[in-house]
Design an enzyme around this catalytic site. Structure first.
Site, PDB file in Angstrom:
ATOM      1  N   GLN A  70      -3.330   5.485  -3.145  1.00  0.00           N
ATOM      2  CA  GLN A  70      -3.355   6.370  -2.048  1.00  0.00           C
ATOM      3  C   GLN A  70      -4.709   6.731  -1.830  1.00  0.00           C
ATOM      4  OE1 GLN A  70      -0.529   7.623  -0.609  1.00  0.00           O
ATOM      5  NE2 GLN A  70      -1.731   8.521   0.712  1.00  0.00           N
ATOM      6  N   LYS A  83       7.121   8.546  -1.127  1.00  0.00           N
ATOM      7  CA  LYS A  83       7.188   7.199  -1.189  1.00  0.00           C
ATOM      8  C   LYS A  83       7.981   6.564  -2.471  1.00  0.00           C
ATOM      9  CE  LYS A  83       2.860   6.406   1.085  1.00  0.00           C
ATOM     10  NZ  LYS A  83       1.293   6.206   0.950  1.00  0.00           N
ATOM     11  N   ASP A  93       0.098  -2.330   1.121  1.00  0.00           N
ATOM     12  CA  ASP A  93      -0.319  -1.416   2.398  1.00  0.00           C
ATOM     13  C   ASP A  93      -1.118  -2.688   3.471  1.00  0.00           C
ATOM     14  OD1 ASP A  93       0.376   1.077   2.310  1.00  0.00           O
ATOM     15  OD2 ASP A  93      -1.269   1.708   0.798  1.00  0.00           O
TER      16      ASP A  93
END
Ligand code: NDP
Length: 286
Positions: free
Chosen positions: A97, A53, A120
């Site tokens: 994460q 990422k 997200d």
């Protein structure tokens, strides 16, 4: 029939180039889109995802901050890190994460992220917006699937879409995004009776199960579009999807490979959401 392969790598490159134009336009106005990726602990798979990422951010000329925290961090310390990122003007997108170590409440941590920086799309405000209409931040994997379908020219309206899996990060948002595009949607779970009856009725079949080669050719309607979200390692340690590629490609009309299908789109849509967050936070879009 041999299915047409949906090349996620090539489509992802094309979509990244489109979003780079928007990122560059922001930079020309003095705003460099910035993403903070927070990782807690030492999970090797999570480390690879976060490194990818951060690399993708650099490719788009974006600012990125990689924050690695020890697995023994307290919840209060982690929440303080998030509060600092919430008020950092260089950061427009924050991702934590998952999964987090067990002593940390993932829900509480996600809810602590400023929803305007929740790239997200996991914050309840953005999930709610997806249910009632449109969210600025669709969660990246299902968003990537929608873009793959669009770029491949696959019509969705009136089609029967069957999704195998109901997780909050893939199955449920996938169902809502397809529903918003006027598909008739069925969601199957581990409790579904006669799964193959449902999957064989799908014009668009999305597999998000987490079991290697789970969907076989016999479970697919001839000509169907088959999207494989799964990422698994088989007995030989090779990366495989939830779809048995060899048998399904002989039946389906379109199929995504693993690797090189949905995976590259997930990161691409994270970049897209970060650019959109930067546009919104700097007042250049709604
Ligand atoms: P989860 O484990 O959270 O969810 C799996 C879902 O599959 C559950 O809803 C479960 O049902 C369902 N399921 C399990 N067994 C069966 C069965 N026998 N029949 C029907 N349904 C079943 O996984 P995720 O959604 O997080 O991920 C799914 C896969 O996608 C994984 O391989 C993951 O690695 C991959 N993934 C890939 C991404 C990418 O970028 N390509 C991003 C995110 C995930 P129930 O709810 O009843 O238990």
């Amino acid at each position: 029939m041999t299915a047409q392969i949906i090349d996620g790598k090539t489509i992802a490159q094309q979509v990244r180039a489109e979003w780079k134009v928007r990122a560059d336009a922001l930079k020309a106005r003095g705003v460099t889109p910035g993403l903070a990726a927070v990782i807690v602990g030492n999970d090797p798979a999570s480390k690879v995802y976060v490194a990818n990422k951060v690399k993708a951010c650099a490719e788009l000329g974006m600012y990125s901050k990689h924050i690695e925290l020890g697995s023994d961090i307290s919840e209060a310390e982690l929440l303080a890190e998030i509060a600092a990122l919430n008020s950092d003007p260089k950061i427009h997108g924050i991702l934590v994460q998952l999964p987090l170590p067990k002593h940390l409440d993932a829900h509480k941590v996600i809810e602590a992220i400023n929803p305007d920086k929740d790239v997200d799309g996991f914050h309840e405000k953005n999930v709610g917006a997806l249910v009632t209409g449109e969210t600025p931040f669709p969660s990246c994997t299902p968003y990537g699937v929608m873009v793959l379908l669009e770029k491949t020219g696959i019509a969705i309206e009136g089609k029967h879409a069957v999704i195998v899996g109901r997780s909050n990060i893939v199955g449920k948002p996938m169902a809502l995004l397809l529903l918003h595009k006027n598909a008739t949607v069925t969601i199957c779970t581990s409790k579904t009776v006669d799964l193959a009856k449902h999957t064989r009725d799908a014009d668009i079949l999305v597999a998000a199960v987490g079991k290697a080669n789970f969907i076989t050719g016999k479970m697919v309607k001839p000509g169907a579009v088959v999207i494989d979200v799964g990422i698994n390692r088989n007995a030989e340690g090779k990366l495989v999807g939830d779809v048995d590629f060899a048998s399904v490609k002989e039946v389906a009309g379109y199929i995504t490979p693993v690797p090189g299908g949905v995976g590259p789109m997930t990161i691409t849509m994270l970049m897209a959401n970060t650019v959109r967050a930067a546009e919104r936070l700097s007042g250049f879009s709604k």
